[in-house]
Write a protein that holds these residues in place. Structure first.
Motif, short mmCIF file in Angstrom:
data_model
loop_
_atom_site.label_atom_id
_atom_site.label_comp_id
_atom_site.label_asym_id
_atom_site.label_seq_id
_atom_site.Cartn_x
_atom_site.Cartn_y
_atom_site.Cartn_z
N VAL A 101 5.32 8.22 12.91
CA VAL A 101 3.95 8.44 12.45
C VAL A 101 3.24 7.09 12.46
CG1 VAL A 101 2.49 9.26 10.57
CG2 VAL A 101 4.71 10.35 10.98
N ARG A 102 2.23 6.97 13.32
CA ARG A 102 1.50 5.72 13.42
C ARG A 102 0.80 5.39 12.10
NH1 ARG A 102 3.43 2.39 17.11
NH2 ARG A 102 3.22 3.13 19.25
N GLY A 103 0.90 4.12 11.70
CA GLY A 103 0.33 3.72 10.43
C GLY A 103 -0.84 2.78 10.59
N TYR A 104 -1.09 2.00 9.55
CA TYR A 104 -2.22 1.07 9.55
C TYR A 104 -1.79 -0.29 10.09
CZ TYR A 104 -0.02 1.32 4.89
OH TYR A 104 0.86 1.45 3.86
N LEU A 105 -2.77 -1.16 10.23
CA LEU A 105 -2.53 -2.52 10.72
C LEU A 105 -2.54 -3.49 9.55
CD1 LEU A 105 -4.98 -2.39 13.76
CD2 LEU A 105 -2.53 -1.91 13.77
N ARG A 106 -1.67 -4.50 9.61
CA ARG A 106 -1.60 -5.52 8.57
C ARG A 106 -1.74 -6.89 9.21
NH1 ARG A 106 3.77 -4.35 5.09
NH2 ARG A 106 4.66 -5.49 6.86
N GLY A 125 -3.45 6.48 1.93
CA GLY A 125 -3.08 5.25 2.62
C GLY A 125 -4.17 4.78 3.57
N ARG A 126 -4.77 5.72 4.29
CA ARG A 126 -5.88 5.38 5.19
C ARG A 126 -7.05 4.79 4.40
NH1 ARG A 126 -7.56 7.43 10.20
NH2 ARG A 126 -5.97 9.08 10.11
N ARG A 127 -7.39 5.44 3.28
CA ARG A 127 -8.52 4.97 2.48
C ARG A 127 -8.26 3.56 1.95
NH1 ARG A 127 -9.98 4.17 -2.54
NH2 ARG A 127 -7.99 4.88 -3.40
N ARG A 128 -7.07 3.35 1.39
CA ARG A 128 -6.76 2.03 0.83
C ARG A 128 -6.74 0.95 1.91
NH1 ARG A 128 -4.76 1.66 -4.38
NH2 ARG A 128 -4.43 3.64 -5.47
N ALA A 129 -6.17 1.28 3.07
CA ALA A 129 -6.09 0.29 4.15
C ALA A 129 -7.48 -0.10 4.65
CB ALA A 129 -5.24 0.83 5.30
N SER A 130 -8.39 0.87 4.69
CA SER A 130 -9.74 0.57 5.17
C SER A 130 -10.54 -0.24 4.16
CB SER A 130 -10.48 1.88 5.49
OG SER A 130 -10.64 2.66 4.32
N GLU A 131 -10.13 -0.22 2.89
CA GLU A 131 -10.87 -0.93 1.84
C GLU A 131 -10.21 -2.23 1.41
OE1 GLU A 131 -11.11 1.87 -1.32
OE2 GLU A 131 -12.54 3.20 -0.31
N ARG A 149 -8.68 -5.95 2.00
CA ARG A 149 -8.73 -7.11 2.89
C ARG A 149 -7.32 -7.43 3.38
NH1 ARG A 149 -11.85 -11.59 4.21
NH2 ARG A 149 -10.83 -13.64 4.04
N GLY A 150 -7.19 -7.67 4.68
CA GLY A 150 -5.88 -7.93 5.26
C GLY A 150 -5.25 -6.71 5.89
N TYR A 151 -5.88 -5.55 5.72
CA TYR A 151 -5.43 -4.31 6.35
C TYR A 151 -6.55 -3.79 7.25
CZ TYR A 151 -1.32 -3.78 3.33
OH TYR A 151 -0.12 -3.96 2.70
N ALA A 152 -6.20 -2.93 8.18
CA ALA A 152 -7.20 -2.30 9.05
C ALA A 152 -6.66 -0.96 9.52
CB ALA A 152 -7.51 -3.20 10.25
N VAL A 153 -7.58 -0.09 9.92
CA VAL A 153 -7.23 1.24 10.41
C VAL A 153 -7.85 1.41 11.78
CG1 VAL A 153 -7.54 3.71 10.04
CG2 VAL A 153 -7.08 2.22 8.09
N ASP A 154 -7.08 1.96 12.72
CA ASP A 154 -7.64 2.27 14.03
C ASP A 154 -7.48 3.75 14.32
OD1 ASP A 154 -4.98 2.62 14.67
OD2 ASP A 154 -4.86 0.95 16.07
N SER A 155 -7.94 4.16 15.49
CA SER A 155 -7.95 5.59 15.83
C SER A 155 -6.56 6.17 16.01
CB SER A 155 -8.76 5.81 17.11
OG SER A 155 -8.18 5.07 18.19
N ALA A 156 -5.55 5.30 16.17
CA ALA A 156 -4.19 5.80 16.39
C ALA A 156 -3.48 6.18 15.10
CB ALA A 156 -3.37 4.74 17.13
N MET A 157 -4.05 5.83 13.94
CA MET A 157 -3.33 6.08 12.70
C MET A 157 -3.06 7.57 12.52
SD MET A 157 -4.03 4.91 8.76
CE MET A 157 -2.86 5.43 7.50
N CYS A 158 -1.82 7.86 12.19
CA CYS A 158 -1.29 9.20 11.92
C CYS A 158 -1.07 10.03 13.19
CB CYS A 158 -2.14 9.97 10.91
SG CYS A 158 -1.94 9.26 9.25
N GLU A 159 -1.21 9.41 14.37
CA GLU A 159 -0.70 10.07 15.56
C GLU A 159 0.82 10.13 15.46
OE1 GLU A 159 -1.96 8.00 19.01
OE2 GLU A 159 -4.07 8.63 18.85
N LEU A 167 0.82 -1.21 0.00
CA LEU A 167 0.00 0.00 0.00
C LEU A 167 0.86 1.26 0.00
CD1 LEU A 167 -3.12 -0.66 2.25
CD2 LEU A 167 -2.69 -1.23 -0.14
N LEU A 168 1.97 1.24 0.73
CA LEU A 168 2.87 2.40 0.71
C LEU A 168 3.40 2.60 -0.70
CD1 LEU A 168 4.42 4.62 2.23
CD2 LEU A 168 6.26 2.95 2.60
N GLN A 169 3.68 1.51 -1.38
CA GLN A 169 4.16 1.59 -2.76
C GLN A 169 3.12 2.27 -3.65
OE1 GLN A 169 6.50 -1.82 -4.44
NE2 GLN A 169 4.68 -2.06 -5.69
#
Length: 650
Positions: free
Chosen positions: A492-497, A628-634, A636-646, A428-430
């Motif tokens: 920078v907090r990122g997404y979950l994999r 990145g947030r949008r792609r991770a939320s859409e 499968r195999g990724y997730a976004v939580d409230s900490a992302m981008c803290e 996703l970063l790519q």
């Protein structure tokens, strides 16, 4: 069994070209007359003299009115001078109009200046009435006038023997009427790939085969240097066919370049063919690493270079030897490799007696260069696009300590990047980077999480992607920033994999199952976040089973077989080379593999504070937190939580 060839006498790096010159004069191969279109990129064999003056006539530099400057002296807005209009000259007209005192003529930009006018008043400082022009400002003699011959004088040398005809030089020559020039005949270079393992791009690959990439590397460099280059069909590992291919190429070229078949293996046949030439093999092996198996042969006045088959070795040999040979034979001024001095951020091992060239990324920060070694061997094709140069460890040095300064052989294709992102690979970063407006100024280098953090610490990387698990705290990344002593950085907090076991047929949910079923495992590289997770899980299972970690590791078939990306794990499992590995769900689904979840990990970015002012870095962070947030939320195999981008400062 075929005779095995060894290197009898290795030649020093600096002796390769002088050795060749003992057999073949490294001088131009003749000259040809060419049109300007044909001459672009070639080397002039004669000086070029201006056949005429430029400009060929005295002309106006602006739209306005040609005047005799004394007639408008003292003119101003509140006291204009009035001149009689006697005519107009447009650009392209060949008439020579005359004016007298108190007269003027309208002229276009580039038009012939009437005689004896010596200045032009821009049209915006005038007001025309029928037959009369009011002038609202004075002009000095020669103002807005381009006199004949003021730029180039007839007989002046415009270009010298040995100059390359660039597009700008071609335009200059055309401007004075030169239509044809004499250039040195371009060197004819024939590329002969050899080896049963090679296939042409577009053909189907079997496991154990590779696409021929080096031929395109040699061809491209030769063409960029102005040579006439050609790639011949691949010659398989059959002595007679290799011999036929080389002799055919020798009959049609000045330099023949073979790819592979020059090392000490029993199937390497090129050296046998080269030995049969007249006078034959003059160099077989160079005191360097990589690129030791260079072979050079002479046949009459023609050269054969046997380049190593590994891509980075091949590129290095091109830079050191082939490029200078082409330049000399085409009459170009001395072709010298470019070296810079750079800081070495990590300890490097040398090879006493041989000159070691370490592929590296070059980064400039605060006016100083740092050369960051690219991990891996000379067979890595991905490094061809990443390598900026080669860090040089002299023959006399056993090692280079961290922080020392060393020479770096700069690649002719090197260009600085505004932002270097070095660390763990993430699909996703790519995709985020691919969508940036500043994409061409951002470089992605996959080295693993730990190497990325070290690159940030040394100042080589602006940003590092990381997903390192600390087994003691269960936290991702922050404990490692503290233990490595990283300061002046922001996390920078990122997404979950989602990580898990990936497999083709046999479903597994633990390493004990992998061992019990005798499955072939493919591991990740040391220093990667996934490798840290694998070792953590193995230690936990070893504890539950009451055995040592080393013992359980030994029982895991394939533990020492490492690859550096999630995609590589999934690819090898999908091809049946391995049975199971650990990777993210995204990679498993891409290759249609089974997936047993292990858990979610956090993929963060670590950014140097002194890089936050770079536009490319700001765009990357904005893209990471939006796209990145949008792609991770859409995905499968990724997730976004409230900490992302803290952000956390260190």
């Amino acid at each position: 069994m075929a005779e095995r060839k060894i290197y009898r006498k290795l030649v020093a790096v600096d002796d390769v070209l002088p050795t060749i010159e003992k057999y073949v004069p490294l001088e131009p191969l003749g000259e040809v007359e060419a049109s300007l279109q044909e001459a672009v990129g070639r080397v002039l064999s004669r000086n070029v003299y201006a056949p005429t003056n430029y400009p060929p006539y005295t002309r106006s530099l602006v739209d306005g009115y040609a005047v005799i400057s004394e007639d408008v002296a003292g003119a101003y807005e509140d006291r204009p001078k009035e001149l009689k209009l006697v005519g107009t000259v447009k650009t392209g007209e060949t008439v020579l109009l005359r004016i007298g005192r108190g007269e003027c003529a309208g002229v276009s930009t580039g038009a012939v200046l009437p005689y004896p006018a010596d200045a032009v008043v821009p049209v915006e400082y005038t007001h025309a009435r029928p037959g009369v022009v009011e002038i609202y400002r004075s002009v000095a003699k020669g103002e807005n006038v381009d006199p004949a011959g003021s730029d180039i004088a007839e007989g002046e040398v415009l270009a010298w023997r040995g100059d390359i005809v660039t597009p700008s030089l071609a335009a200059l020559l055309a401007a004075v009427g030169v239509s044809r020039v004499h250039v040195f005949r371009p060197v004819r270079v024939g590329v002969v790939p050899t080896g049963n393992e090679l296939r042409e791009p577009g053909e189907r690959l079997e496991y154990g085969q590779v696409y021929d990439s080096n031929s395109y590397l040699v061809y491209g460099v030769a063409r960029m240097l102005g040579a006439d280059a050609r790639i011949y069909p691949r010659a398989p590992d059959v002595l007679e066919e290799v011999e036929e291919a080389i002799h055919r190429a020798l009959g049609e070229n000045d330099i023949v370049v073979t790819i592979g078949g020059t090392s000490a293996g029993e199937e390497d046949l090129v050296y046998r063919v080269l030995s049969s030439l007249d006078p034959g093999l003059i160099i077989h092996g160079v005191k360097q690493r990589p690129g030791r198996p260079l072979a050079v042969a002479v046949h009459g006045r023609k050269l054969v270079l046997g380049l190593p088959g590994f891509p980075l070795s091949c590129l290095l040999s091109i830079n050191l030897y082939l490029a200078p040979l082409i330049a000399k034979l085409q009459g170009a001024r001395a072709h010298e490799s470019r070296y810079i001095e750079a800081v070495v951020p990590v300890p490097m091992r040398g090879d006493p007696g041989s000159r070691v060239f370490v592929p590296c990324v070059i980064v400039e920060r605060g006016g100083n260069y740092t050369a960051f070694p690219l991990a891996g061997h000379s067979g890595r094709v991905s490094a061809l696009h990443l390598v900026d140069g080669y860090l040089v460890i002299p023959e006399s040095d056993e090692s280079l300590p961290s922080g020392s300064r060393a020479r770096v052989l700069v690649s002719p294709f090197w260009r600085p990047f505004e932002a270097n992102v070095i660390g763990s690979h993430d699909p996703l970063l790519q995709e985020v980077v691919a969508g940036l407006r500043s994409r061409d100024r951002v470089r992605l280098v996959s080295t693993g999480s730990l190497a990325g953090l070290q690159a940030v610490k040394s100042g080589v990387a602006d940003v590092a992607g990381t997903h390192l698990l600390d087994p003691e705290t269960g936290e991702y990344n922050t404990p490692f920033l503290k233990s490595l002593g990283l300061e002046g950085v922001v996390l920078v907090r990122g997404y979950l994999r989602e990580q898990g076991f990936v497999y083709r047929e046999d479903s597994v949910s633990s390493f004990s199952e992998v061992i019990e079923k005798g499955l072939k495992f493919v591991n990740r590289n040391a220093g990667s976040g996934t490798r840290a997770l694998i070792d953590h899980l193995l230690k936990a299972e070893a504890g539950r089973l009451g055995v040592g970690f080393e013992e359980l590791r030994e029982r895991l078939q394939g533990y020492t077989w490492e690859v550096k990306t999630h995609e590589a794990v999934a690819y090898l499992v999908a091809r049946g080379v391995a049975d199971v590995g650990v990777a993210i769900r995204y990679a498993a689904e891409r290759y249609g593999l089974g997936f047993t979840p292990i858990g979610f990990e956090r993929y963060d970015l670590v950014v140097r504070k002194d890089s936050l002012g770079k536009q490319a870095v700001r765009e990357l962070l904005d893209g990471f937190c939006s796209e990145g947030r949008r792609r991770a939320s859409e995905t499968r195999g990724y997730a976004v939580d409230s900490a992302m981008c803290e952000t956390l400062e260190f």
